[in-house]
Design a protein around this motif. Structure first.
Motif, PDB file in Angstrom:
ATOM      1  N   ILE A 170     -24.455  -9.035   4.953  1.00  0.00           N
ATOM      2  CA  ILE A 170     -25.750  -8.489   5.358  1.00  0.00           C
ATOM      3  C   ILE A 170     -26.587  -8.295   4.097  1.00  0.00           C
ATOM      4  CG2 ILE A 170     -26.972  -6.598   6.482  1.00  0.00           C
ATOM      5  CD1 ILE A 170     -24.454  -6.008   8.080  1.00  0.00           C
ATOM      6  N   THR A 171     -27.714  -8.951   4.048  1.00  0.00           N
ATOM      7  CA  THR A 171     -28.656  -8.733   2.953  1.00  0.00           C
ATOM      8  C   THR A 171     -29.600  -7.623   3.381  1.00  0.00           C
ATOM      9  OG1 THR A 171     -28.504 -11.070   2.362  1.00  0.00           O
ATOM     10  CG2 THR A 171     -30.353  -9.844   1.462  1.00  0.00           C
ATOM     11  N   TYR A 172     -29.863  -6.688   2.476  1.00  0.00           N
ATOM     12  CA  TYR A 172     -30.636  -5.508   2.901  1.00  0.00           C
ATOM     13  C   TYR A 172     -31.681  -5.113   1.873  1.00  0.00           C
ATOM     14  CZ  TYR A 172     -27.493  -2.834  -0.192  1.00  0.00           C
ATOM     15  OH  TYR A 172     -26.785  -2.355  -1.281  1.00  0.00           O
ATOM     16  N   ASN A 173     -32.666  -4.390   2.353  1.00  0.00           N
ATOM     17  CA  ASN A 173     -33.716  -3.850   1.499  1.00  0.00           C
ATOM     18  C   ASN A 173     -33.200  -2.542   0.911  1.00  0.00           C
ATOM     19  OD1 ASN A 173     -36.074  -2.474   0.514  1.00  0.00           O
ATOM     20  ND2 ASN A 173     -37.338  -3.883   1.727  1.00  0.00           N
ATOM     21  N   ALA A 174     -32.777  -2.595  -0.334  1.00  0.00           N
ATOM     22  CA  ALA A 174     -32.154  -1.425  -0.969  1.00  0.00           C
ATOM     23  C   ALA A 174     -33.144  -0.274  -1.122  1.00  0.00           C
ATOM     24  CB  ALA A 174     -31.594  -1.817  -2.336  1.00  0.00           C
ATOM     25  N   ASP A 175     -34.424  -0.577  -1.295  1.00  0.00           N
ATOM     26  CA  ASP A 175     -35.434   0.480  -1.423  1.00  0.00           C
ATOM     27  C   ASP A 175     -35.593   1.247  -0.112  1.00  0.00           C
ATOM     28  OD1 ASP A 175     -36.017  -0.298  -4.079  1.00  0.00           O
ATOM     29  OD2 ASP A 175     -37.338  -1.882  -3.340  1.00  0.00           O
ATOM     30  N   VAL A 176     -35.568   0.528   0.995  1.00  0.00           N
ATOM     31  CA  VAL A 176     -35.714   1.171   2.303  1.00  0.00           C
ATOM     32  C   VAL A 176     -34.508   2.059   2.591  1.00  0.00           C
ATOM     33  CG1 VAL A 176     -35.745   0.752   4.790  1.00  0.00           C
ATOM     34  CG2 VAL A 176     -37.240  -0.573   3.282  1.00  0.00           C
ATOM     35  N   LEU A 177     -33.300   1.549   2.344  1.00  0.00           N
ATOM     36  CA  LEU A 177     -32.115   2.367   2.610  1.00  0.00           C
ATOM     37  C   LEU A 177     -32.090   3.604   1.717  1.00  0.00           C
ATOM     38  CD1 LEU A 177     -31.220  -0.043   4.332  1.00  0.00           C
ATOM     39  CD2 LEU A 177     -28.926   0.211   3.376  1.00  0.00           C
ATOM     40  N   ILE A 293     -29.030 -10.579   8.648  1.00  0.00           N
ATOM     41  CA  ILE A 293     -27.652 -11.055   8.743  1.00  0.00           C
ATOM     42  C   ILE A 293     -27.578 -12.415   8.050  1.00  0.00           C
ATOM     43  CG2 ILE A 293     -25.749 -11.641  10.276  1.00  0.00           C
ATOM     44  CD1 ILE A 293     -26.610  -8.718  10.432  1.00  0.00           C
ATOM     45  N   GLY A 294     -26.776 -12.485   6.990  1.00  0.00           N
ATOM     46  CA  GLY A 294     -26.651 -13.730   6.245  1.00  0.00           C
ATOM     47  C   GLY A 294     -26.780 -13.524   4.750  1.00  0.00           C
ATOM     48  N   GLY A 295     -27.032 -14.610   4.052  1.00  0.00           N
ATOM     49  CA  GLY A 295     -27.050 -14.600   2.595  1.00  0.00           C
ATOM     50  C   GLY A 295     -28.385 -14.232   1.994  1.00  0.00           C
ATOM     51  N   THR A 296     -28.474 -14.409   0.684  1.00  0.00           N
ATOM     52  CA  THR A 296     -29.603 -13.896  -0.106  1.00  0.00           C
ATOM     53  C   THR A 296     -30.608 -14.976  -0.494  1.00  0.00           C
ATOM     54  OG1 THR A 296     -28.376 -14.291  -2.161  1.00  0.00           O
ATOM     55  CG2 THR A 296     -28.090 -12.136  -1.111  1.00  0.00           C
ATOM     56  N   SER A 297     -30.540 -16.134   0.147  1.00  0.00           N
ATOM     57  CA  SER A 297     -31.342 -17.268  -0.313  1.00  0.00           C
ATOM     58  C   SER A 297     -32.848 -17.024  -0.254  1.00  0.00           C
ATOM     59  CB  SER A 297     -30.998 -18.513   0.511  1.00  0.00           C
ATOM     60  OG  SER A 297     -31.270 -18.294   1.882  1.00  0.00           O
ATOM     61  N   PHE A 298     -33.284 -16.041   0.528  1.00  0.00           N
ATOM     62  CA  PHE A 298     -34.711 -15.788   0.679  1.00  0.00           C
ATOM     63  C   PHE A 298     -35.256 -14.820  -0.376  1.00  0.00           C
ATOM     64  CE2 PHE A 298     -32.513 -12.522   3.030  1.00  0.00           C
ATOM     65  CZ  PHE A 298     -33.224 -11.352   2.746  1.00  0.00           C
ATOM     66  N   ALA A 299     -34.408 -14.320  -1.250  1.00  0.00           N
ATOM     67  CA  ALA A 299     -34.818 -13.269  -2.188  1.00  0.00           C
ATOM     68  C   ALA A 299     -35.996 -13.689  -3.073  1.00  0.00           C
ATOM     69  CB  ALA A 299     -33.639 -12.834  -3.054  1.00  0.00           C
ATOM     70  N   ASP A 300     -35.999 -14.921  -3.530  1.00  0.00           N
ATOM     71  CA  ASP A 300     -37.096 -15.378  -4.381  1.00  0.00           C
ATOM     72  C   ASP A 300     -38.425 -15.352  -3.638  1.00  0.00           C
ATOM     73  OD1 ASP A 300     -35.512 -15.729  -6.593  1.00  0.00           O
ATOM     74  OD2 ASP A 300     -35.218 -17.880  -6.285  1.00  0.00           O
ATOM     75  N   GLU A 301     -38.385 -15.648  -2.331  1.00  0.00           N
ATOM     76  CA  GLU A 301     -39.612 -15.598  -1.535  1.00  0.00           C
ATOM     77  C   GLU A 301     -40.106 -14.156  -1.400  1.00  0.00           C
ATOM     78  OE1 GLU A 301     -41.285 -18.298  -0.438  1.00  0.00           O
ATOM     79  OE2 GLU A 301     -39.791 -19.365  -1.626  1.00  0.00           O
ATOM     80  N   VAL A 302     -39.188 -13.227  -1.297  1.00  0.00           N
ATOM     81  CA  VAL A 302     -39.553 -11.804  -1.263  1.00  0.00           C
ATOM     82  C   VAL A 302     -40.248 -11.409  -2.557  1.00  0.00           C
ATOM     83  CG1 VAL A 302     -38.635  -9.442  -1.235  1.00  0.00           C
ATOM     84  CG2 VAL A 302     -37.742 -11.170   0.357  1.00  0.00           C
ATOM     85  N   HIS A 303     -39.696 -11.842  -3.676  1.00  0.00           N
ATOM     86  CA  HIS A 303     -40.225 -11.438  -4.978  1.00  0.00           C
ATOM     87  C   HIS A 303     -41.554 -12.107  -5.320  1.00  0.00           C
ATOM     88  CE1 HIS A 303     -35.874 -10.223  -6.028  1.00  0.00           C
ATOM     89  NE2 HIS A 303     -36.563  -9.173  -5.631  1.00  0.00           N
ATOM     90  N   LYS A 304     -41.892 -13.177  -4.611  1.00  0.00           N
ATOM     91  CA  LYS A 304     -43.227 -13.744  -4.778  1.00  0.00           C
ATOM     92  C   LYS A 304     -44.281 -12.806  -4.194  1.00  0.00           C
ATOM     93  CE  LYS A 304     -41.827 -18.618  -4.712  1.00  0.00           C
ATOM     94  NZ  LYS A 304     -41.869 -19.900  -3.956  1.00  0.00           N
ATOM     95  N   VAL A 305     -43.874 -12.045  -3.173  1.00  0.00           N
ATOM     96  CA  VAL A 305     -44.780 -11.059  -2.554  1.00  0.00           C
ATOM     97  C   VAL A 305     -44.800  -9.772  -3.368  1.00  0.00           C
ATOM     98  CG1 VAL A 305     -45.312  -9.755  -0.454  1.00  0.00           C
ATOM     99  CG2 VAL A 305     -44.320 -12.063  -0.285  1.00  0.00           C
TER     100      VAL A 305
END
Length: 442
Positions: A170-177, A293-305
C-alpha cells in the motif's frame, strides 16, 4: 543467325547489369568498402560505442516493458557503458509499451525472440522454454531470498537476472496519516478504522482510497493483492486447491464483498467509474487521497505537483486473524537471454554487465525499487522503507501463479461491474469459477 546473335547479346547485357546492381548494393551505393554484404555499416551507432576496427558489429536486440523515460535512460546508459568496453557489440533497444506481450507472443510462436528480453513476471511460466539457463553466471548465487523462488526452478535453472524486484503493498500519503495521527495499519480491520477516521475527521475532504474504473487495473490490483492475503498468505490456505483446480470459488464472494463495502462506506472516490488513473497524482499531492493499493511508480507524478509531499510504502495488511503482512511481487524489470539466439555468449556478457553492483545500484535508484541481487546499495526516497520491511514475506502476484492466462482481464472488468452495481459478489464468484474452468482447459 542474326536473330540468335541478338538473343545472346541481350542475355549477356542483362547478366552484366545484374552484376553491377549487386556490386552497388554490397557497397551500400556509397563506394565505402567498409559496408557489409547485407548493407549494414560498421560505423558507430550507439551512445559511447567506438569503432570496431573494421569488422561488422554484433547486434544485440533488447526488448523491455518499461514506458518510464527515467528507466529507459538508465537501461540505455548502462548499455552505453557496455558498448564502450565492447566496441564490437551494438545494443539496440525496443520499448513496445502496451503491445509488448502481443509482440512477444508472436515471436514465441515463430521462435524468433530478441537476444535479451524482459520477462515481466513470467520467466518460468510463459517464457521458460525460450530462456537460456544462467545458473553458471557469477551473479546467479547472489539472487535475493525473496526473488530466488520466482526465477529459479526445482532443478536449479536460473531463468533471468532480476534488475528490479517488485514489492507492491500500500502506497500512502505520509503527510495525511501524520496529520491525523494514524500509524500504518497492519490488519484489514485497522485499515478500515483508519479510513473511517480520515473520512470523518476531514469532513469528507479526504477519500481514503482512490480507484479508477476507466483504468480498471487499479480495481484489479486490490482484488489480486488481497486474494493473496485471504487465500494464500495464512497458514491454513487455499494455494494447493487453486493449483489443483479444486478451489471453492464461493469464497471469492467474500473478497468481492470487502471491495463493495469500501464503496458503500464512502471510502473510495465517488467518481470511481469515470475517474482516470491520471487524476490520482494531483489528488494525492493535494492531500485528498490517503491510500493507493500497489506500488510507488506514480510518486514522480505526485512530486511534479508538489515536490514536498512525502510518499510512503507499507506491506499489504493481513485479512485473516493471526496472519502477518505481505508484499505482492516478483519480477519487475529483468534481462533474460534467448536460448536459441545467434549471439548467446554476447547476450550473457551484457547481462553480466548489468549485474555489476554499480549498475544494479544505478538501476535501483532509477526505478526506486529494491534490486534482485543481495547487498546492492541504493539511495532514493523509498530505500528506508524497503530496508525497514526487508523481512516481510513476498508472494508472487496471485493471478500469475494461481490463475490461467486471461483471468486478469476478468478480475478487472468484473470488479468494475461490481462497483457499478451490475453484478453481485456471488455473481462475481460464479463468473470467476466459469472463466477459470474455461481458460484452464485451453
Amino acid at each position: 543467325m542474326r536473330k540468335a546473335m541478338f538473343m545472346i547479346m541481350t542475355v549477356f547485357l542483362t547478366f552484366s547489369l545484374v552484376l553491377m546492381g549487386c556490386s552497388q548494393r554490397q557497397g551500400n551505393g556509397s563506394g565505402n568498402s567498409s559496408g557489409s554484404a547485407n548493407g549494414s555499416k560498421t560505423e558507430n551507432q550507439g551512445s559511447g560505442a567506438a569503432a570496431s576496427g573494421g569488422g561488422d558489429k554484433i547486434r544485440l536486440t533488447v526488448y523491455n516493458t518499461t514506458s518510464d523515460s527515467a528507466v529507459q535512460d538508465a537501461l540505455k546508459g548502462i548499455a552505453g557503458d557496455f558498448m564502450k568496453e565492447n566496441p564490437n557489440i551494438q545494443v539496440e533497444f525496443q520499448f513496445p509499451g502496451s503491445e509488448y506481450e502481443n509482440i512477444l507472443k508472436v515471436k514465441m510462436a515463430a521462435n524468433d525472440l530478441p537476444d535479451v528480453f524482459d520477462t515481466h513476471g513470467w520467466a518460468i511460466i510463459r517464457y521458460g522454454n525460450y530462456l537460456a539457463d544462467l545458473k553458471d553466471e557469477p551473479w546467479a548465487g547472489n539472487l535475493t531470498d525473496t526473488i530466488k523462488p520466482v526465477v529459479v526452478d526445482k532443478d536449479g535453472k536460473v531463468y533471468t537476472l532480476v534488475l528490479s524486484e517488485a514489492k507492491d503493498g500500500i502506497t500512502y500519503n505520509a503527510d495525511v496519516l501524520s496529520k491525523y495521527n494514524i500509524k500504518p495499519p497492519q490488519t484489514f480491520e485497522e485499515l478500515l478504522a483508519a479510513a473511517e477516521t480520515l473520512k470523518t475527521s476531514s469532513g469528507g475532504q479526504i477519500t481514503p482510497f482512490f480507484m479508477s474504473g476507466v483504468d480498471n487495473g487499479m480495481i484489479g490490483q486490490f482484488l489480486d493483492q488481497y486474494a493473496t492475503s485471504l487465500f494464500i498468505s495464512p497458514a491454513q490456505n487455499d494455494a494447493q486447491s487453486l493449483l489443483d483446480g479444486n478451489f471453492d470459488w464461493n469464497k471469492w464472494a467474500e473478497l468481492a464483498q470487502k471491495l463493495l463495502d469500501l464503496k458503500s462506506k464512502g471510502y473510495i472516490n465517488e467518481d470511481v467509474l469515470t475517474a482516470k488513473r491520471s487524476d490520482m497524482p494531483t489528488r494525492f499531492a493535494q492531500g485528498k487521497v490517503a491510500f493507493i493499493i500497489g506500488g510507488t511508480s506514480f510518486a514522480d507524478e505526485v512530486h511534479k505537483v508538489d515536490p514536498n509531499v512525502k510518499v510512503g510504502i507499507m506491506p499489504l495488511t493481513s485479512m485473516v486473524a493471526g496472519d502477518g503482512t505481505n508484499f505482492s511481487g516478483g519480477e519487475r524489470y529483468t534481462v533474460g537471454a534467448w536460448k536459441d539466439g545467434k549471439h548467446l555468449e554476447e547476450s550473457k556478457k551484457l547481462i553480466a554487465f548489468f549485474a555489476k553492483p554499480e549498475n544494479m545500484s544505478r538501476f535501483a535508484n532509477a526505478t526506486k525499487l529494491p534490486a534482485g541481487l543481495k547487498d546492492i546499495s541504493s539511495e532514493h526516497e523509498f530505500s528506508a522503507y524497503y530496508d525497514e520491511f526487508a523481512g516481510v514475506r513476498v508472494f508472487p502476484y496471485f493471478d500469475r501463479v494461481y490463475l490461467p492466462n486471461g483471468m486478469w482481464d476478468v478480475i478487472c472488468k468484473t470488479g468494475t461491474a461490481l462497483l457499478a452495481g451490475s453484478v453481485s459478489p456471488q455473481q462475481f464468484a460464479d463468473k470467476m469459477k466459469s472463466e477459470y474452468e474455461r481458460l484452464r482447459d485451453q
